[in-house]
Write an enzyme that holds these catalytic residues in place. Structure first.
Site, PDB file in Angstrom:
ATOM      1  N   GLU A  25       0.769  -1.360   0.075  1.00 46.99           N
ATOM      2  CA  GLU A  25      -0.094   0.061   0.100  1.00 46.99           C
ATOM      3  C   GLU A  25       0.705   1.288   0.035  1.00 46.99           C
ATOM      4  O   GLU A  25       1.840   1.235   0.793  1.00 46.99           O
ATOM      5  CB  GLU A  25      -0.776  -0.358   1.327  1.00 46.99           C
ATOM      6  CG  GLU A  25      -1.922   1.135   1.647  1.00 46.99           C
ATOM      7  CD  GLU A  25      -2.981   1.330   2.354  1.00 46.99           C
ATOM      8  OE1 GLU A  25      -2.758   0.028   3.306  1.00 46.99           O
ATOM      9  OE2 GLU A  25      -3.973   1.514   2.184  1.00 46.99           O
ATOM     10  N   GLU A 173     -12.666  -3.076   2.427  1.00 41.08           N
ATOM     11  CA  GLU A 173     -13.351  -2.762   3.575  1.00 41.08           C
ATOM     12  C   GLU A 173     -13.914  -1.320   3.104  1.00 41.08           C
ATOM     13  O   GLU A 173     -14.435  -0.249   3.844  1.00 41.08           O
ATOM     14  CB  GLU A 173     -11.770  -1.845   4.572  1.00 41.08           C
ATOM     15  CG  GLU A 173     -11.189  -2.862   4.649  1.00 41.08           C
ATOM     16  CD  GLU A 173     -10.221  -2.709   6.274  1.00 41.08           C
ATOM     17  OE1 GLU A 173     -10.088  -1.729   6.285  1.00 41.08           O
ATOM     18  OE2 GLU A 173      -9.349  -3.631   6.202  1.00 41.08           O
ATOM     19  N   TYR A 248      -6.259  -8.780  11.095  1.00 47.53           N
ATOM     20  CA  TYR A 248      -5.847  -9.137  12.131  1.00 47.53           C
ATOM     21  C   TYR A 248      -5.048  -8.987  13.545  1.00 47.53           C
ATOM     22  O   TYR A 248      -6.308  -9.075  14.282  1.00 47.53           O
ATOM     23  CB  TYR A 248      -5.474  -7.193  11.926  1.00 47.53           C
ATOM     24  CG  TYR A 248      -5.176  -6.646  10.873  1.00 47.53           C
ATOM     25  CD1 TYR A 248      -3.884  -6.286  10.166  1.00 47.53           C
ATOM     26  CD2 TYR A 248      -5.661  -6.115   9.843  1.00 47.53           C
ATOM     27  CE1 TYR A 248      -3.788  -6.104   8.889  1.00 47.53           C
ATOM     28  CE2 TYR A 248      -4.976  -5.849   8.608  1.00 47.53           C
ATOM     29  CZ  TYR A 248      -4.321  -5.731   7.935  1.00 47.53           C
ATOM     30  OH  TYR A 248      -4.038  -4.798   6.679  1.00 47.53           O
ATOM     31  N   GLU A 304      -5.916  -9.156   3.446  1.00 53.15           N
ATOM     32  CA  GLU A 304      -5.405  -8.755   4.678  1.00 53.15           C
ATOM     33  C   GLU A 304      -5.349  -9.483   5.895  1.00 53.15           C
ATOM     34  O   GLU A 304      -6.408  -9.726   6.533  1.00 53.15           O
ATOM     35  CB  GLU A 304      -5.656  -7.436   5.266  1.00 53.15           C
ATOM     36  CG  GLU A 304      -6.074  -6.286   4.155  1.00 53.15           C
ATOM     37  CD  GLU A 304      -5.537  -5.010   3.931  1.00 53.15           C
ATOM     38  OE1 GLU A 304      -5.488  -4.166   5.445  1.00 53.15           O
ATOM     39  OE2 GLU A 304      -5.920  -4.104   3.206  1.00 53.15           O
TER      40      GLU A 304
HETATM   41  O1  AHR Z   1      -2.756  -2.717   6.043  1.00 55.22           O
HETATM   42  C1  AHR Z   1      -3.399  -1.254   6.836  1.00 55.22           C
HETATM   43  C2  AHR Z   1      -4.244  -0.577   6.717  1.00 55.22           C
HETATM   44  O2  AHR Z   1      -5.560  -2.211   7.650  1.00 55.22           O
HETATM   45  C3  AHR Z   1      -5.557  -1.338   5.353  1.00 55.22           C
HETATM   46  O3  AHR Z   1      -4.862   0.490   4.805  1.00 55.22           O
HETATM   47  C4  AHR Z   1      -6.636  -0.715   5.269  1.00 55.22           C
HETATM   48  O4  AHR Z   1      -7.366  -1.804   4.414  1.00 55.22           O
HETATM   49  C5  AHR Z   1      -7.203  -2.059   6.518  1.00 55.22           C
HETATM   50  O5  AHR Z   1      -7.534  -1.527   7.941  1.00 55.22           O
END
Ligand code: AHR
Length: 501
Positions: A25, A173, A248, A304
């Site tokens: 990114e 997202e 995450y 992600e």
């Molecule tokens: O990876 C960092 C951010 O995490 C990304 O831009 C987003 O898609 C997610 O919330």
């Protein structure tokens, strides 16, 4: 004693190479400095791409790269990033660190990067703040081979031939940074926007990725799929090839996160427990997908995933730069084994992010570069790419860790390709080595062709730019093979690769 039974005669499905994909990114030092330094840099480069980084990425056989975001994607206007570099718009990257984005890395540069790495291309389009026309023209610019305004513009900008876009994400997202939409609203936009992601090359159709859920938001998955496949259902083929999922691992939650390197034993287990949750997420979202797509034509794209810690002290909080330890290696090993085991549904996954951001596989500082423990896990697991998953099951092992954060002692996955069986094992315990018996179905003398391990006596150790090889994949000899049985001693806190034939 723990036992792993492998049925080498039972193939469970192909592990798509794209499960080992990456995400890049316009965030912090991922693109600029990490991947792209520009043609005039004193750092060795080919057409602006760092040679050392590209070489390291080729070693792990990166199959696919997602770009330009993330949250950045829903604010990115692709025309800002084409044409003569000196005239490209300069702007503030409002999402990430408030720094100047000079657009010197755009579509042409991304395609060149993928060419050098030798990977597939995954472009993420802008639904949040972009128009249907803008998205449609981007696809035309990249992939149309005839006479048209966008194809002519591409040629005028120096690229005669169209590129191959393997995957195209319709928004990112959109439940959050991509427009704060309700699922039904997004699904209607998806139906509309994807219509204009035209297939100019029928032989190489673009695979379309619909924006899926975050974490365990099952409602998003349900409502998006229901709306997408409701009234006047669009033609199935080419309408939706993948549905994404983002997840995450924040050890202490979104607000606090926690240090990447300075963690307690409890935080070790907490982190691995949260990483192991991926198993439930894939299954729970997968169950909803089964309802709308029982034949599993739509893949899940976990595009992600990874650890998200507090940034390294003294660095820009908006740059998300973090170090990496054996704990990250375990998170990668656990997650990749889960994806392998669910290869009937998971068809792509992209770790976040490739260089200098979150659970990066590479860190850079000026002209220096290091491979993180996570890079080494991707190197160990690369043999699974394109292999056939084999039936395998563990018995006789238990869970470990504090009551609230129990994790399995061992996780595994097994595949076969070209007659060689690849076994990847994780010992999640911080304190106990594990004795493991591996038993194959076939009564033959199996021979180990390769065995490596990643661990460290201090799980907090990191690779630094002065000592880049402290935590790395090393030869492993803690096994004995006897006919169809093997005995393995898995050291505590380790990731192990065994290849046998
Ligand atoms: O990876 C960092 C951010 O995490 C990304 O831009 C987003 O898609 C997610 O919330």
């Amino acid at each position: 004693m723990a036992k792993l039974v492998i049925n080498e005669n039972k193939k469970m499905g192909r592990i798509e190479p794209e499960i080992y994909g990456h995400f890049s990114e316009h965030l912090g030092r991922c693109i600029y400095e990490g991947l792209y330094v520009g043609e005039n840099s004193t750092i060795a480069n080919v057409n602006g791409m760092r040679t050392d980084v590209v070489e390291a990425l080729k070693e792990i056989q990166v199959p696919v790269l997602r770009w330009p975001g993330g949250c950045f994607a829903d604010e990115y206007h692709w025309k800002d990033g084409i044409g003569e570099k000196s005239t490209r718009k300069k702007m503030i990257n409002t999402h990430w660190g408030g720094v100047v984005e000079d657009n010197s890395f755009g579509t042409h540069e991304f395609m060149e990067l993928c060419r050098q790495i030798g990977c597939k291309t995954y472009i993420n389009g802008n639904v949040g703040s972009g128009t249907v026309q803008e998205m449609s023209e981007w696809v035309e610019y990249m992939t149309f081979n005839g006479v048209s305004p966008m194809a002519d513009l591409r040629k005028a900008n120096g690229h005669e031939e169209p590129w191959k876009v393997d995957y195209f994400g319709v928004g990112n997202e959109n439940w959050g940074c991509g427009g704060n939409m309700m699922p039904e609203y997004y699904a209607n936009l998806y139906r509309r926007y994807q219509t204009y992601v035209r297939q100019y090359d029928e032989k190489n159709p673009i695979k379309k990725v619909c924006c899926g859920s975050n974490d365990n938001d099952l409602r998003w998955t349900e409502d998006v799929l229901r709306t997408c496949f409701d009234h006047a259902q669009p033609q199935f083929h080419g309408f939706m090839d993948l549905l994404s999922l983002h997840y995450y691992v924040f050890p202490e939650g979104w607000d606090i996160k926690g240090s990447a390197t300075d963690y307690t034993d409890e935080q070790w287990y907490k982190t691995l427990n949260k990483a192991y949750l991926m198993n439930d997420l894939v299954e729970h979202h997968g169950t909803i997908m089964d309802k709308y797509d029982p034949e599993k034509k739509i893949g899940m794209s976990v595009d992600e995933w990874g650890t998200w810690f507090t940034v390294e002290p003294g660095t820009n909080p908006g740059f998300l730069y973090q170090q990496s330890t054996v704990r990250d290696a375990l998170v990668a090993g656990i997650t990749l084994n889960i994806f392998n085991k669910h290869c009937d549904r998971v068809k792509m996954a992209c770790i976040a992010q490739m260089v200098n951001v979150l659970q990066a596989v590479i860190l850079t500082e000026g002209e220096k570069m290091l491979k993180t423990p996570t890079w080494h896990v991707f190197h160990m697991f690369r043999y699974h790419q394109g292999a056939e998953l084999l039936e395998s099951s563990l018995s006789g092992c238990s869970t470990t860790g504090p009551d609230d954060w129990q994790v399995p002692e061992i996780t595994e996955s097994v595949s076969e390709k070209d007659g060689v069986i690849t076994i990847t094992l994780n010992n999640l315990s911080l304190t106990d080595d594990q004795e493991l018996t591996i038993q194959f179905a076939e009564d033959k003398a199996y021979e180990v062709t390769e065995a490596t391990i990643l661990t460290n006596s201090d799980v907090h150790t990191v690779n630094t730019f002065d000592a880049p090889d402290t935590v790395k994949e090393e030869a492993f000899n803690g096994y004995e093979a006897a006919g169809r049985t093997m005995k393995v001693k898995l050291p505590k806190a380790s990731v192990v690769l065994l290849r046998v034939k």
